[in-house]
Design an enzyme around this catalytic site. Structure first.
Site, PDB file in Angstrom:
ATOM      1  N   ASP A  59       0.853  -1.197   0.000  1.00 13.67           N
ATOM      2  CA  ASP A  59       0.000   0.000   0.000  1.00 13.67           C
ATOM      3  C   ASP A  59       0.891   1.250   0.000  1.00 13.67           C
ATOM      4  O   ASP A  59       1.635   1.482   0.950  1.00 13.67           O
ATOM      5  CB  ASP A  59      -0.872  -0.012   1.254  1.00 13.67           C
ATOM      6  CG  ASP A  59      -1.842   1.158   1.288  1.00 13.67           C
ATOM      7  OD1 ASP A  59      -2.928   1.030   0.696  1.00 13.67           O
ATOM      8  OD2 ASP A  59      -1.508   2.200   1.879  1.00 13.67           O
ATOM      9  N   TYR A  97       2.878   9.991  -0.286  1.00 14.42           N
ATOM     10  CA  TYR A  97       3.925   9.435   0.579  1.00 14.42           C
ATOM     11  C   TYR A  97       5.329   9.736   0.042  1.00 14.42           C
ATOM     12  O   TYR A  97       6.318   9.585   0.768  1.00 14.42           O
ATOM     13  CB  TYR A  97       3.776   7.907   0.749  1.00 14.42           C
ATOM     14  CG  TYR A  97       2.494   7.447   1.391  1.00 14.42           C
ATOM     15  CD1 TYR A  97       1.591   8.337   1.964  1.00 14.42           C
ATOM     16  CD2 TYR A  97       2.168   6.095   1.418  1.00 14.42           C
ATOM     17  CE1 TYR A  97       0.405   7.892   2.532  1.00 14.42           C
ATOM     18  CE2 TYR A  97       0.992   5.642   1.993  1.00 14.42           C
ATOM     19  CZ  TYR A  97       0.114   6.554   2.542  1.00 14.42           C
ATOM     20  OH  TYR A  97      -1.061   6.098   3.101  1.00 14.42           O
ATOM     21  N   LYS A 133      -2.681   5.867  -4.355  1.00 18.82           N
ATOM     22  CA  LYS A 133      -3.817   6.758  -4.071  1.00 18.82           C
ATOM     23  C   LYS A 133      -3.628   8.118  -4.727  1.00 18.82           C
ATOM     24  O   LYS A 133      -2.500   8.612  -4.823  1.00 18.82           O
ATOM     25  CB  LYS A 133      -3.981   6.960  -2.558  1.00 18.82           C
ATOM     26  CG  LYS A 133      -3.929   5.672  -1.765  1.00 18.82           C
ATOM     27  CD  LYS A 133      -4.179   5.844  -0.283  1.00 18.82           C
ATOM     28  CE  LYS A 133      -3.816   4.575   0.468  1.00 18.82           C
ATOM     29  NZ  LYS A 133      -2.411   4.473   0.892  1.00 18.82           N
ATOM     30  N   HIS A 169      -7.728   9.424  -2.135  1.00 15.50           N
ATOM     31  CA  HIS A 169      -7.133   9.413  -0.793  1.00 15.50           C
ATOM     32  C   HIS A 169      -8.020  10.070   0.256  1.00 15.50           C
ATOM     33  O   HIS A 169      -8.063   9.642   1.418  1.00 15.50           O
ATOM     34  CB  HIS A 169      -5.775  10.135  -0.853  1.00 15.50           C
ATOM     35  CG  HIS A 169      -4.806   9.694   0.194  1.00 15.50           C
ATOM     36  ND1 HIS A 169      -3.470   9.554  -0.043  1.00 15.50           N
ATOM     37  CD2 HIS A 169      -4.979   9.358   1.496  1.00 15.50           C
ATOM     38  CE1 HIS A 169      -2.861   9.151   1.060  1.00 15.50           C
ATOM     39  NE2 HIS A 169      -3.752   9.030   2.008  1.00 15.50           N
TER      40      HIS A 169
HETATM   41  N1  LIG Z   1      -5.512   6.167   3.514  1.00 19.00           N
HETATM   42  C1  LIG Z   1      -4.995   6.908   4.469  1.00 19.00           C
HETATM   43  O1  LIG Z   1      -5.342   8.096   4.665  1.00 19.00           O
HETATM   44  C2  LIG Z   1      -3.946   6.309   5.369  1.00 19.00           C
HETATM   45  C3  LIG Z   1      -3.576   6.971   6.543  1.00 19.00           C
HETATM   46  C4  LIG Z   1      -2.628   6.373   7.374  1.00 19.00           C
HETATM   47  C5  LIG Z   1      -2.089   5.146   7.019  1.00 19.00           C
HETATM   48  N2  LIG Z   1      -2.449   4.536   5.843  1.00 19.00           N
HETATM   49  C6  LIG Z   1      -1.846   3.220   5.426  1.00 19.00           C
HETATM   50  O2  LIG Z   1      -1.868   2.314   6.525  1.00 19.00           O
HETATM   51  C7  LIG Z   1      -0.531   1.932   6.841  1.00 19.00           C
HETATM   52  C8  LIG Z   1      -0.365   1.648   8.341  1.00 19.00           C
HETATM   53  O3  LIG Z   1      -0.720   2.743   9.123  1.00 19.00           O
HETATM   54  P1  LIG Z   1       0.351   3.590   9.942  1.00 19.00           P
HETATM   55  O4  LIG Z   1       1.532   3.825   9.099  1.00 19.00           O
HETATM   56  O5  LIG Z   1      -0.402   4.733  10.518  1.00 19.00           O
HETATM   57  O6  LIG Z   1       0.822   2.722  11.145  1.00 19.00           O
HETATM   58  P2  LIG Z   1       0.640   1.331  11.898  1.00 19.00           P
HETATM   59  O7  LIG Z   1       0.887   0.198  10.997  1.00 19.00           O
HETATM   60  O8  LIG Z   1      -0.622   1.407  12.662  1.00 19.00           O
HETATM   61  O9  LIG Z   1       1.870   1.477  12.919  1.00 19.00           O
HETATM   62  C9  LIG Z   1       3.167   1.693  12.436  1.00 19.00           C
HETATM   63  C10 LIG Z   1       4.052   2.138  13.591  1.00 19.00           C
HETATM   64  O10 LIG Z   1       4.240   1.061  14.506  1.00 19.00           O
HETATM   65  C11 LIG Z   1       5.620   0.694  14.548  1.00 19.00           C
HETATM   66  N3  LIG Z   1       5.668  -0.774  14.529  1.00 19.00           N
HETATM   67  C12 LIG Z   1       5.256  -1.596  13.542  1.00 19.00           C
HETATM   68  N4  LIG Z   1       5.372  -2.878  13.915  1.00 19.00           N
HETATM   69  C13 LIG Z   1       5.882  -2.879  15.156  1.00 19.00           C
HETATM   70  C14 LIG Z   1       6.212  -3.902  16.059  1.00 19.00           C
HETATM   71  N5  LIG Z   1       6.044  -5.195  15.761  1.00 19.00           N
HETATM   72  N6  LIG Z   1       6.722  -3.549  17.280  1.00 19.00           N
HETATM   73  C15 LIG Z   1       6.892  -2.238  17.610  1.00 19.00           C
HETATM   74  N7  LIG Z   1       6.588  -1.217  16.776  1.00 19.00           N
HETATM   75  C16 LIG Z   1       6.071  -1.537  15.559  1.00 19.00           C
HETATM   76  C17 LIG Z   1       6.245   1.309  13.321  1.00 19.00           C
HETATM   77  O11 LIG Z   1       7.601   1.623  13.598  1.00 19.00           O
HETATM   78  P3  LIG Z   1       8.809   1.277  12.593  1.00 19.00           P
HETATM   79  O12 LIG Z   1       8.372   1.617  11.199  1.00 19.00           O
HETATM   80  O13 LIG Z   1       9.908   2.174  13.092  1.00 19.00           O
HETATM   81  O14 LIG Z   1       9.113  -0.165  12.760  1.00 19.00           O
HETATM   82  C18 LIG Z   1       5.419   2.565  13.136  1.00 19.00           C
HETATM   83  O15 LIG Z   1       5.865   3.583  14.008  1.00 19.00           O
HETATM   84  C19 LIG Z   1       0.280   3.131   6.341  1.00 19.00           C
HETATM   85  O16 LIG Z   1       1.662   2.866   6.284  1.00 19.00           O
HETATM   86  C20 LIG Z   1      -0.381   3.404   5.028  1.00 19.00           C
HETATM   87  O17 LIG Z   1       0.024   2.476   4.045  1.00 19.00           O
HETATM   88  C21 LIG Z   1      -3.379   5.102   5.033  1.00 19.00           C
END
Ligand SMILES: NC(=O)c1ccc[n+]([C@@H]2O[C@H](COP(=O)([O-])OP(=O)(O)OC[C@H]3O[C@@H](n4cnc5c(N)ncnc54)[C@H](OP(=O)(O)O)[C@@H]3O)[C@@H](O)[C@H]2O)c1
Length: 303
Positions: free
Chosen positions: A59, A64, A89, A123
């Site tokens: 994704d 980004y 997106k 998006h």
């Molecule tokens: N459509 C939208 O508007 C939208 C908005 C937000 C997100 N998204 C999508 O959803 C994805 C996920 O959401 P998100 O990026 O907000 O975050 P998330 O997956 O909820 O959390 C990621 C965070 O947790 C940490 N992490 C991941 N696995 C871990 C583990 N096993 N132990 C400890 N820490 C861990 C990561 O750190 P490290 O990277 O340092 O390991 C990062 O800081 C995004 O990357 C994006 O592709 C879409």
């Protein structure tokens, strides 16, 4: 599947290559790999590690700033394109007109180095410059998305951050309904009304921020459930998402986390876990209100 004599009957998903089926029959791998906030060099490594670990769904998004790195990682991974599911997106500042959408889409394809994507999403429903005319903007944008879909350049199309009011409005003019709504979805923000609406209208619920961008990893209830299952809190959250029928998109730039976050097919949450996790609804960050969102970012055109 059996483990320790306990039947894992809660879901029929057993690996990263298992899929959900979208309304048009396209199959989408049940866990997607997130790349928001991953700088290009980190995104490149992370996507390569994710593909090596068995993820087949990536994704990304124009905003980004890592589409080019994601595309390079895909090519360098050696995984055949047809085995992959790639989402990108359309960003807010790229969607003033029908033609602007087609041009933004082409720019994303060029940056990714691909000739089609598997899923193209709008998006955000109410860009800052369109808080008063988002209805018209979305209708016009969707018309272009439908064109891209009918050309076969996106195997599926959908939306992100859409609330019921945006979806009801879009339904007045759409010819092809969105197949996905990607929203902020985790135990703090389970969004029961919106997810039920999405399902009732044929949209798969994609769970972005399944770990609450890290916020939920410190939650005491979740860490206790994790301890009970001898799993990490992140694994509990990814599993919870799957058990709700959502499609989680965990993000990490660390190889060990990337591997571990997908190791969620050998245990199941029980009724007691679900009750405790269910009681977390409303804590912490919730879905942003699209009408109050003011972030703006120009994405350079490629031509
Ligand atoms: N459509 C939208 O508007 C939208 C908005 C937000 C997100 N998204 C999508 O959803 C994805 C996920 O959401 P998100 O990026 O907000 O975050 P998330 O997956 O909820 O959390 C990621 C965070 O947790 C940490 N992490 C991941 N696995 C871990 C583990 N096993 N132990 C400890 N820490 C861990 C990561 O750190 P490290 O990277 O340092 O390991 C990062 O800081 C995004 O990357 C994006 O592709 C879409």
């Amino acid at each position: 599947m059996q483990k320790g004599g306990i039947a894992l009957a809660t879901i029929d998903k057993h690996s990263l290559t298992d899929t959900y089926t979208l309304t048009n029959g396209v199959k989408i791998p049940v866990i997607g790999f997130g790349t928001w906030q991953s700088k290009p060099e980190d995104a490149y490594n992370a996507v390569k590690w994710a593909l090596a670990a068995g993820y087949r769904h990536i994704d990304t998004a124009a905003v980004y700033g890592n589409e080019e790195a994601v595309g390079r990682a895909i090519i360098d991974s050696g995984v055949p394109r047809k085995e992959l599911f790639v989402t990108t997106k359309l960003w807010n500042e790229q969607r003033g007109s029908y033609d602007a959408v087609l041009s933004a889409f082409q720019d994303s394809l060029t940056r990714l180095g691909l000739d089609y994507v598997d899923l193209y999403l709008i998006h955000w429903p109410e860009p800052a410059a369109h808080h008063n005319d988002w209805q018209h903007l979305n209708a016009e944008t969707w018309r272009a998305m439908e064109h891209i879909y009918h050309l076969g350049k996106a195997r599926a199309i959908g939306v992100s951050n859409y609330m019921e009011r945006h979806l009801n409005e879009l339904a007045k003019t759409q010819k092809t309904p969105p197949m996905v709504n990607q929203i902020f979805l985790n135990p703090y923000a389970p969004q029961p009304e919106l997810t039920a609406y999405n399902s009732a209208h044929g949209m798969l619920n994609e769970a972005y921020s399944p770990l609450g961008t890290g916020e939920l990893l410190k939650d005491e209830t979740l860490t206790a459930v994790a301890k009970k299952h001898n799993k990490s809190t992140a694994q509990i959250l990814v599993r919870w998402s799957l058990e709700q029928g959502f499609l989680p998109l965990p993000k990490s730039i660390h190889e060990d986390y990337i591997k571990a976050n997908a190791d969620v097919f050998d245990f199941a949450l029980d009724d007691d876990d679900m009750q405790k996790i269910g009681a977390l609804a409303g804590k912490g960050r919730q879905q942003d209100d699209p009408s109050k969102f003011t972030f703006q970012k120009q994405i350079p055109a490629l031509h």
